[in-house]
Design a protein around this motif. Sequence first.
Motif, PDB file in Angstrom:
ATOM      1  N   PRO A   6     -32.842  22.847  14.950  1.00 43.58           N
ATOM      2  CA  PRO A   6     -33.414  21.784  15.788  1.00 43.58           C
ATOM      3  C   PRO A   6     -32.495  20.556  15.734  1.00 43.58           C
ATOM      4  O   PRO A   6     -32.065  20.155  14.657  1.00 43.58           O
ATOM      5  N   LEU A   7     -32.192  20.020  16.892  1.00 46.04           N
ATOM      6  CA  LEU A   7     -31.268  18.890  16.982  1.00 46.04           C
ATOM      7  C   LEU A   7     -32.010  17.625  17.386  1.00 46.04           C
ATOM      8  O   LEU A   7     -33.144  17.674  17.846  1.00 46.04           O
ATOM      9  N   ASN A   8     -31.343  16.513  17.258  1.00 44.91           N
ATOM     10  CA  ASN A   8     -31.862  15.218  17.684  1.00 44.91           C
ATOM     11  C   ASN A   8     -31.511  15.016  19.157  1.00 44.91           C
ATOM     12  O   ASN A   8     -30.909  14.025  19.542  1.00 44.91           O
ATOM     13  N   LEU A   9     -31.846  16.027  19.947  1.00 42.61           N
ATOM     14  CA  LEU A   9     -31.653  16.035  21.398  1.00 42.61           C
ATOM     15  C   LEU A   9     -32.828  16.825  21.975  1.00 42.61           C
ATOM     16  O   LEU A   9     -33.402  17.662  21.269  1.00 42.61           O
ATOM     17  N   PRO A  10     -33.157  16.616  23.242  1.00 37.84           N
ATOM     18  CA  PRO A  10     -34.270  17.388  23.805  1.00 37.84           C
ATOM     19  C   PRO A  10     -33.965  18.899  23.783  1.00 37.84           C
ATOM     20  O   PRO A  10     -32.805  19.298  23.893  1.00 37.84           O
ATOM     21  N   PRO A  11     -34.999  19.719  23.640  1.00 32.39           N
ATOM     22  CA  PRO A  11     -34.777  21.167  23.730  1.00 32.39           C
ATOM     23  C   PRO A  11     -34.563  21.563  25.189  1.00 32.39           C
ATOM     24  O   PRO A  11     -35.079  20.905  26.095  1.00 32.39           O
ATOM     25  N   TYR A  12     -33.808  22.595  25.418  1.00 32.34           N
ATOM     26  CA  TYR A  12     -33.537  23.073  26.774  1.00 32.34           C
ATOM     27  C   TYR A  12     -33.777  24.576  26.832  1.00 32.34           C
ATOM     28  O   TYR A  12     -33.602  25.277  25.829  1.00 32.34           O
ATOM     29  N   PRO A  13     -34.164  25.085  28.001  1.00 32.17           N
ATOM     30  CA  PRO A  13     -34.425  26.522  28.147  1.00 32.17           C
ATOM     31  C   PRO A  13     -33.112  27.294  28.366  1.00 32.17           C
ATOM     32  O   PRO A  13     -32.784  27.700  29.472  1.00 32.17           O
ATOM     33  N   PHE A  14     -32.364  27.479  27.305  1.00 31.59           N
ATOM     34  CA  PHE A  14     -31.079  28.151  27.411  1.00 31.59           C
ATOM     35  C   PHE A  14     -31.246  29.634  27.716  1.00 31.59           C
ATOM     36  O   PHE A  14     -32.220  30.254  27.293  1.00 31.59           O
ATOM     37  N   GLN A  15     -30.257  30.175  28.426  1.00 29.37           N
ATOM     38  CA  GLN A  15     -30.192  31.619  28.643  1.00 29.37           C
ATOM     39  C   GLN A  15     -29.420  32.211  27.464  1.00 29.37           C
ATOM     40  O   GLN A  15     -28.246  31.881  27.273  1.00 29.37           O
ATOM     41  N   LEU A  16     -30.106  33.032  26.691  1.00 23.43           N
ATOM     42  CA  LEU A  16     -29.491  33.631  25.510  1.00 23.43           C
ATOM     43  C   LEU A  16     -29.453  35.148  25.671  1.00 23.43           C
ATOM     44  O   LEU A  16     -30.313  35.737  26.324  1.00 23.43           O
ATOM     45  N   GLN A  17     -28.452  35.760  25.067  1.00 26.05           N
ATOM     46  CA  GLN A  17     -28.301  37.212  25.049  1.00 26.05           C
ATOM     47  C   GLN A  17     -27.940  37.659  23.654  1.00 26.05           C
ATOM     48  O   GLN A  17     -27.220  36.944  22.945  1.00 26.05           O
ATOM     49  N   LYS A  18     -28.415  38.835  23.299  1.00 27.37           N
ATOM     50  CA  LYS A  18     -28.037  39.413  22.014  1.00 27.37           C
ATOM     51  C   LYS A  18     -27.144  40.620  22.293  1.00 27.37           C
ATOM     52  O   LYS A  18     -27.516  41.511  23.055  1.00 27.37           O
ATOM     53  N   ARG A  19     -25.946  40.603  21.701  1.00 31.09           N
ATOM     54  CA  ARG A  19     -24.991  41.711  21.841  1.00 31.09           C
ATOM     55  C   ARG A  19     -24.389  41.983  20.478  1.00 31.09           C
ATOM     56  O   ARG A  19     -23.893  41.064  19.830  1.00 31.09           O
ATOM     57  N   PHE A  93     -17.617  17.151  18.975  1.00 38.34           N
ATOM     58  CA  PHE A  93     -18.833  17.700  18.390  1.00 38.34           C
ATOM     59  C   PHE A  93     -18.517  18.435  17.105  1.00 38.34           C
ATOM     60  O   PHE A  93     -17.473  19.076  16.979  1.00 38.34           O
ATOM     61  N   LYS A  94     -19.435  18.347  16.194  1.00 41.92           N
ATOM     62  CA  LYS A  94     -19.359  19.067  14.925  1.00 41.92           C
ATOM     63  C   LYS A  94     -20.667  19.830  14.740  1.00 41.92           C
ATOM     64  O   LYS A  94     -21.685  19.511  15.360  1.00 41.92           O
ATOM     65  N   ALA A  95     -20.645  20.812  13.878  1.00 46.72           N
ATOM     66  CA  ALA A  95     -21.852  21.552  13.538  1.00 46.72           C
ATOM     67  C   ALA A  95     -22.828  20.616  12.830  1.00 46.72           C
ATOM     68  O   ALA A  95     -22.402  19.645  12.184  1.00 46.72           O
ATOM     69  N   PRO A  96     -24.139  20.886  12.934  1.00 45.10           N
ATOM     70  CA  PRO A  96     -25.123  19.999  12.307  1.00 45.10           C
ATOM     71  C   PRO A  96     -24.916  19.777  10.816  1.00 45.10           C
ATOM     72  O   PRO A  96     -25.210  18.693  10.306  1.00 45.10           O
ATOM     73  N   GLU A  97     -24.380  20.755  10.118  1.00 46.80           N
ATOM     74  CA  GLU A  97     -24.194  20.584   8.674  1.00 46.80           C
ATOM     75  C   GLU A  97     -22.937  19.803   8.316  1.00 46.80           C
ATOM     76  O   GLU A  97     -22.720  19.451   7.162  1.00 46.80           O
ATOM     77  N   ILE A  98     -22.109  19.494   9.314  1.00 50.24           N
ATOM     78  CA  ILE A  98     -20.884  18.723   9.080  1.00 50.24           C
ATOM     79  C   ILE A  98     -21.214  17.235   9.185  1.00 50.24           C
ATOM     80  O   ILE A  98     -21.735  16.764  10.196  1.00 50.24           O
ATOM     81  N   LYS A  99     -20.919  16.519   8.138  1.00 51.48           N
ATOM     82  CA  LYS A  99     -21.160  15.070   8.109  1.00 51.48           C
ATOM     83  C   LYS A  99     -20.114  14.374   9.004  1.00 51.48           C
ATOM     84  O   LYS A  99     -18.948  14.756   9.021  1.00 51.48           O
ATOM     85  N   ILE A 100     -20.558  13.366   9.743  1.00 52.08           N
ATOM     86  CA  ILE A 100     -19.651  12.578  10.577  1.00 52.08           C
ATOM     87  C   ILE A 100     -18.942  11.582   9.651  1.00 52.08           C
ATOM     88  O   ILE A 100     -19.580  10.668   9.116  1.00 52.08           O
ATOM     89  N   THR A 101     -17.648  11.769   9.484  1.00 51.83           N
ATOM     90  CA  THR A 101     -16.860  10.936   8.570  1.00 51.83           C
ATOM     91  C   THR A 101     -15.761  10.217   9.333  1.00 51.83           C
ATOM     92  O   THR A 101     -15.566  10.438  10.527  1.00 51.83           O
ATOM     93  N   LEU A 121     -17.854   9.608  22.276  1.00 52.63           N
ATOM     94  CA  LEU A 121     -19.089  10.157  21.738  1.00 52.63           C
ATOM     95  C   LEU A 121     -18.722  11.091  20.598  1.00 52.63           C
ATOM     96  O   LEU A 121     -17.878  11.968  20.761  1.00 52.63           O
ATOM     97  N   VAL A 122     -19.339  10.886  19.457  1.00 50.82           N
ATOM     98  CA  VAL A 122     -19.163  11.764  18.302  1.00 50.82           C
ATOM     99  C   VAL A 122     -20.560  12.173  17.860  1.00 50.82           C
ATOM    100  O   VAL A 122     -21.424  11.313  17.662  1.00 50.82           O
ATOM    101  N   SER A 123     -20.787  13.503  17.730  1.00 50.60           N
ATOM    102  CA  SER A 123     -22.123  13.961  17.370  1.00 50.60           C
ATOM    103  C   SER A 123     -22.070  15.284  16.615  1.00 50.60           C
ATOM    104  O   SER A 123     -21.236  16.142  16.914  1.00 50.60           O
ATOM    105  N   ASN A 124     -22.980  15.417  15.681  1.00 46.79           N
ATOM    106  CA  ASN A 124     -23.202  16.715  15.047  1.00 46.79           C
ATOM    107  C   ASN A 124     -24.562  17.264  15.478  1.00 46.79           C
ATOM    108  O   ASN A 124     -25.091  18.179  14.872  1.00 46.79           O
ATOM    109  N   GLY A 125     -25.103  16.698  16.522  1.00 52.21           N
ATOM    110  CA  GLY A 125     -26.396  17.113  17.044  1.00 52.21           C
ATOM    111  C   GLY A 125     -27.565  16.403  16.390  1.00 52.21           C
ATOM    112  O   GLY A 125     -28.646  16.319  16.961  1.00 52.21           O
ATOM    113  N   LEU A 126     -27.345  15.895  15.199  1.00 56.45           N
ATOM    114  CA  LEU A 126     -28.394  15.169  14.477  1.00 56.45           C
ATOM    115  C   LEU A 126     -28.134  13.673  14.498  1.00 56.45           C
ATOM    116  O   LEU A 126     -29.042  12.868  14.683  1.00 56.45           O
TER     117      LEU A 126
END
Length: 152
Positions: A6-19, A93-101, A121-126
């Motif tokens: 879960p990110l600090n951004l609105p959720p969106y109805p993404f099209q996802l596929q599993k392969r 952009f960085k992954a959520p677990e990456i601290k913005i340094t 803009l610099v963001s890790n989603g959180l």
Amino acid sequence: MFKGTPLNLPPYPFQLQKRDEKIYIFDELRKKYLLVTPEEWVRQHWIQHLINQKGVPKGLIQSEGGLKLNDLQKRTDLVVFDTTGERVLIAEFKAPEIKITQSVFDQIARYNFVYKIPLLLVSNGLTHYYCKVDFENKTYQFIEDLPLLTKV
């Protein structure tokens, strides 16, 4: 199915596929499915946020653009253009677990040394940071939110 961080951004109805036991997300800009990595999850949320909340037409957003920096080929995570074709925003952009340094800011500053784009803009989603650059006066200031980019 897939429940990304879960990110600090609105959720969106993404099209996802599993392969092959991997999850892929449809990238509206590149018109193809991409492997969902934590950083891609953040980028795709930001793409939707820019389109849906900031009013940026899809055609003015470039994902994974190339640039040359000191004879090295680099990739920008995202660049937004205005209607005249000028670059108005560069994003890292960085992954959520990456601290913005400081090193993350140094990276986008190096890229912007090439482009000279007024908004960063610099963001890790959180955590999100926005910066307005004044090249004439060689200053910058952090701002609370991005302006509507259609008016930049």
